[in-house]
Design a protein around this motif. Structure first.
Motif, mmCIF file in Angstrom:
data_model
loop_
_atom_site.group_PDB
_atom_site.id
_atom_site.type_symbol
_atom_site.label_atom_id
_atom_site.label_comp_id
_atom_site.label_asym_id
_atom_site.label_seq_id
_atom_site.Cartn_x
_atom_site.Cartn_y
_atom_site.Cartn_z
ATOM 1 N N ASN A 179 24.480 41.258 36.082
ATOM 2 C CA ASN A 179 23.784 40.275 35.626
ATOM 3 C C ASN A 179 23.558 40.255 34.139
ATOM 4 O O ASN A 179 23.071 39.180 33.405
ATOM 5 N N ALA A 180 24.095 41.365 33.497
ATOM 6 C CA ALA A 180 24.003 41.484 32.131
ATOM 7 C C ALA A 180 24.753 40.414 31.257
ATOM 8 O O ALA A 180 24.308 39.987 30.317
ATOM 9 N N PRO A 181 25.889 40.282 31.515
ATOM 10 C CA PRO A 181 26.801 39.547 30.520
ATOM 11 C C PRO A 181 26.331 37.805 30.706
ATOM 12 O O PRO A 181 26.278 37.481 31.800
ATOM 13 N N ASN A 182 26.434 37.454 29.384
ATOM 14 C CA ASN A 182 26.017 35.824 29.478
ATOM 15 C C ASN A 182 27.529 35.025 29.431
ATOM 16 O O ASN A 182 27.256 33.899 29.951
ATOM 17 N N ASN A 183 28.600 35.755 28.991
ATOM 18 C CA ASN A 183 29.786 35.257 28.853
ATOM 19 C C ASN A 183 30.098 34.656 30.192
ATOM 20 O O ASN A 183 30.232 35.468 31.079
ATOM 21 N N ILE A 184 30.645 33.529 30.303
ATOM 22 C CA ILE A 184 30.991 32.845 31.692
ATOM 23 C C ILE A 184 32.320 33.482 32.170
ATOM 24 O O ILE A 184 32.838 33.323 33.287
ATOM 25 N N LYS A 185 33.142 34.249 31.223
ATOM 26 C CA LYS A 185 34.465 35.049 31.656
ATOM 27 C C LYS A 185 34.102 36.592 32.179
ATOM 28 O O LYS A 185 34.675 36.867 33.099
ATOM 29 N N HIS A 186 33.203 37.035 31.460
ATOM 30 C CA HIS A 186 32.745 38.300 31.505
ATOM 31 C C HIS A 186 31.939 38.754 32.899
ATOM 32 O O HIS A 186 32.504 39.764 33.621
ATOM 33 N N LYS A 187 31.441 37.748 33.210
ATOM 34 C CA LYS A 187 30.444 37.806 34.517
ATOM 35 C C LYS A 187 31.400 38.158 35.677
ATOM 36 O O LYS A 187 31.267 38.905 36.454
ATOM 37 N N PRO A 188 32.341 37.030 35.926
ATOM 38 C CA PRO A 188 33.279 37.114 37.061
ATOM 39 C C PRO A 188 34.123 38.330 37.118
ATOM 40 O O PRO A 188 34.464 38.683 38.166
ATOM 41 N N MET A 189 34.511 38.495 35.768
ATOM 42 C CA MET A 189 35.552 39.889 36.012
ATOM 43 C C MET A 189 34.788 41.108 36.702
ATOM 44 O O MET A 189 35.497 41.888 37.330
ATOM 45 N N ARG A 211 47.625 43.826 49.825
ATOM 46 C CA ARG A 211 46.756 43.750 50.711
ATOM 47 C C ARG A 211 45.599 42.706 50.469
ATOM 48 O O ARG A 211 45.553 41.827 49.511
ATOM 49 N N ILE A 212 44.821 42.232 51.566
ATOM 50 C CA ILE A 212 43.907 41.281 51.492
ATOM 51 C C ILE A 212 42.176 41.701 51.484
ATOM 52 O O ILE A 212 42.005 42.637 52.239
ATOM 53 N N VAL A 213 41.578 41.383 50.825
ATOM 54 C CA VAL A 213 40.138 41.574 50.717
ATOM 55 C C VAL A 213 39.125 40.297 50.886
ATOM 56 O O VAL A 213 39.509 39.298 50.427
ATOM 57 N N PRO A 214 37.973 40.402 51.542
ATOM 58 C CA PRO A 214 37.018 39.454 51.702
ATOM 59 C C PRO A 214 36.580 38.950 50.408
ATOM 60 O O PRO A 214 36.374 39.664 49.589
ATOM 61 N N LEU A 215 36.331 37.593 50.159
ATOM 62 C CA LEU A 215 35.910 37.201 48.741
ATOM 63 C C LEU A 215 34.364 36.492 49.226
ATOM 64 O O LEU A 215 34.137 35.605 50.195
ATOM 65 N N SER A 216 33.406 37.061 48.493
ATOM 66 C CA SER A 216 31.860 36.621 48.574
ATOM 67 C C SER A 216 31.884 34.931 48.149
ATOM 68 O O SER A 216 32.331 34.729 47.314
ATOM 69 N N PRO A 217 31.288 34.421 49.144
ATOM 70 C CA PRO A 217 31.216 33.102 48.703
ATOM 71 C C PRO A 217 30.044 32.730 47.407
ATOM 72 O O PRO A 217 30.553 31.947 46.451
ATOM 73 N N LYS A 218 29.590 33.707 47.066
ATOM 74 C CA LYS A 218 28.581 33.844 45.885
ATOM 75 C C LYS A 218 29.666 33.915 44.542
ATOM 76 O O LYS A 218 29.303 33.322 43.635
ATOM 77 N N ILE A 219 30.635 34.768 44.693
ATOM 78 C CA ILE A 219 31.639 35.004 43.636
ATOM 79 C C ILE A 219 32.564 33.685 43.570
ATOM 80 O O ILE A 219 32.637 33.319 42.517
ATOM 81 N N LEU A 220 32.763 32.990 44.564
ATOM 82 C CA LEU A 220 33.623 31.707 44.723
ATOM 83 C C LEU A 220 32.834 30.631 43.779
ATOM 84 O O LEU A 220 33.625 30.107 43.053
ATOM 85 N N ILE A 234 31.082 31.465 41.160
ATOM 86 C CA ILE A 234 31.032 31.761 39.863
ATOM 87 C C ILE A 234 32.559 31.474 39.192
ATOM 88 O O ILE A 234 32.618 31.263 38.071
ATOM 89 N N LEU A 235 33.489 31.827 40.072
ATOM 90 C CA LEU A 235 34.638 31.570 39.645
ATOM 91 C C LEU A 235 35.227 30.132 39.309
ATOM 92 O O LEU A 235 35.695 29.905 38.647
ATOM 93 N N ARG A 236 34.562 29.422 40.405
ATOM 94 C CA ARG A 236 34.865 27.790 39.906
ATOM 95 C C ARG A 236 34.174 27.338 38.854
ATOM 96 O O ARG A 236 35.053 26.447 37.852
ATOM 97 N N ALA A 237 32.988 27.747 38.353
ATOM 98 C CA ALA A 237 32.503 27.504 37.115
ATOM 99 C C ALA A 237 33.493 28.320 36.084
ATOM 100 O O ALA A 237 33.491 27.540 34.962
ATOM 101 N N TYR A 238 33.721 29.301 35.990
ATOM 102 C CA TYR A 238 34.688 30.072 35.114
ATOM 103 C C TYR A 238 35.998 29.076 35.042
ATOM 104 O O TYR A 238 36.687 28.857 33.750
ATOM 105 N N PHE A 239 36.588 28.818 36.070
ATOM 106 C CA PHE A 239 37.867 28.046 36.144
ATOM 107 C C PHE A 239 37.716 26.793 35.416
ATOM 108 O O PHE A 239 38.715 26.320 34.595
ATOM 109 N N VAL A 240 36.807 26.199 35.590
ATOM 110 C CA VAL A 240 36.703 24.814 35.072
ATOM 111 C C VAL A 240 36.531 24.792 33.288
ATOM 112 O O VAL A 240 37.205 24.079 32.750
#
Length: 310
Positions: A147-157, A197-206, A208-214
């Motif tokens: 929760n610390a990063p404000n940067n829209i790229k840093h948080k999803p990483m 390999r594949i790993v499950p993706l949290s809907p919450k992360i998705l 955050i990723l959509r906002a970052y991608f835009v």
């Protein structure tokens, strides 16, 4: 003295180096034969599709060994010379067991492909390694860091590393096409051991990723640096974590790998079968995954201390 060239040939030994004040830079190089051997080893590793990091690690490890024995022909090196290197270089300089193990890996592989050698590979011993437990954060600490990063790229990483149990390298080689938003999975290509390999993706992360991608519209890699099309720098990512720790007021020496360890431990504590955790982390051996049973506190917390009955 050689009559045709009118030059003197002197042995390359410590006494002559001191006497003729040979520069230290020269002494940090293997012999000419050693340099050629390292180059051949590097070419062989590359042709076998070892990762660039592994090629660099193994060739640097071999270089260290051959610099120490630069007065010897490579074909004359024996197992006794490996023991001498361990005692007079590794131990004298207080170098770690893991570094020594890297040297052993490089030496064993190098002499395995050598045609003429006096080395008996099966007799090369490994250092006795300390049983160090992985570092694990509490869920509250992880939440504070993410929760610390404000940067829209840093948080999803940082969030992806924890939520998917990724290593730093795996995160930085992700591409947008590896995120399957329909099946809610992440495809990790060419992970350790050249395995997908594949790993499950949290809907919450998705979300955050959509906002970052835009906002960033990455072209090649999911997380790119200042130059479009180039992967985000790993040192910059470490700095992102450092700033997040400072903001979260966490003083522990947390590394990015702590997030991966925490992911595995938290899965175990929530009841996930160890076999599934092994698959999610990409471990070849279940023994590697079993170490998380030693840091999980779920069972320990149910044990009542005899102090409470005093």
């Amino acid at each position: 003295m050689e009559s045709n060239l009118k030059v003197w040939h002197l042995p390359d030994n410590e006494q002559n180096r001191i006497h003729f004040k040979i520069p230290a830079a020269y002494l940090s190089l293997p012999s000419k034969e050693g340099i050629l051997a390292i180059q051949k080893f590097s070419n062989w590793l590359t042709s076998r599709r070892y990762s660039p990091n592994t090629v660099k690690t193994y060739t640097e490890a071999l270089k260290s060994f051959l610099v120490f024995h630069r007065e010897l022909l490579v074909s004359e090196i024996t197992n006794d010379h490996i023991i001498l290197y361990n005692n007079d270089y590794i131990l004298k300089n207080n170098l770690s067991a893991s570094y020594q193990n890297q040297i052993v890996n490089a030496i064993k592989l190098f002499f395995k492909i050598m045609l003429e050698t006096k080395i008996e590979i099966e007799k090369i011993h490994r250092p006795k390694r300390a049983k160090v437990l992985p570092n694990v954060l509490s869920k509250q600490e992880v939440k504070a860091i993410l929760n610390a990063p404000n940067n829209i790229k840093h948080k999803p990483m940082l969030s992806l590393i924890y939520s998917c149990g990724l290593s730093c390298g795996e995160l930085l080689t992700l591409q947008p096409v590896h995120i399957d938003s329909v099946r809610n999975i992440v495809l990790i290509k060419n992970a350790k051991g050249k395995k997908d390999r594949i790993v499950p993706l949290s809907p919450k992360i998705l979300e955050i990723l959509r906002a970052y991608f835009v906002a960033y519209k990455p072209s090649v890699y999911l997380f790119e640096g200042r130059i479009k099309g180039e992967s985000y720098d790993d040192r910059s990512l470490q700095q992102v974590l450092k700033l997040a720790l400072k903001k979260a007021e966490i003083t522990k020496p947390v590394t990015l790998h702590w997030l991966r360890h925490s992911y595995a431990t938290h899965l175990l504590e929530s009841g996930t079968d160890l076999r599934y955790i092994q698959e999610l982390l990409g471990h070849n051996s279940s023994k590697t995954t079993e170490i998380y049973t030693h840091v999980s506190t779920k069972s320990l917390q149910q044990i009542k201390s005899p102090f409470d009955d005093l």
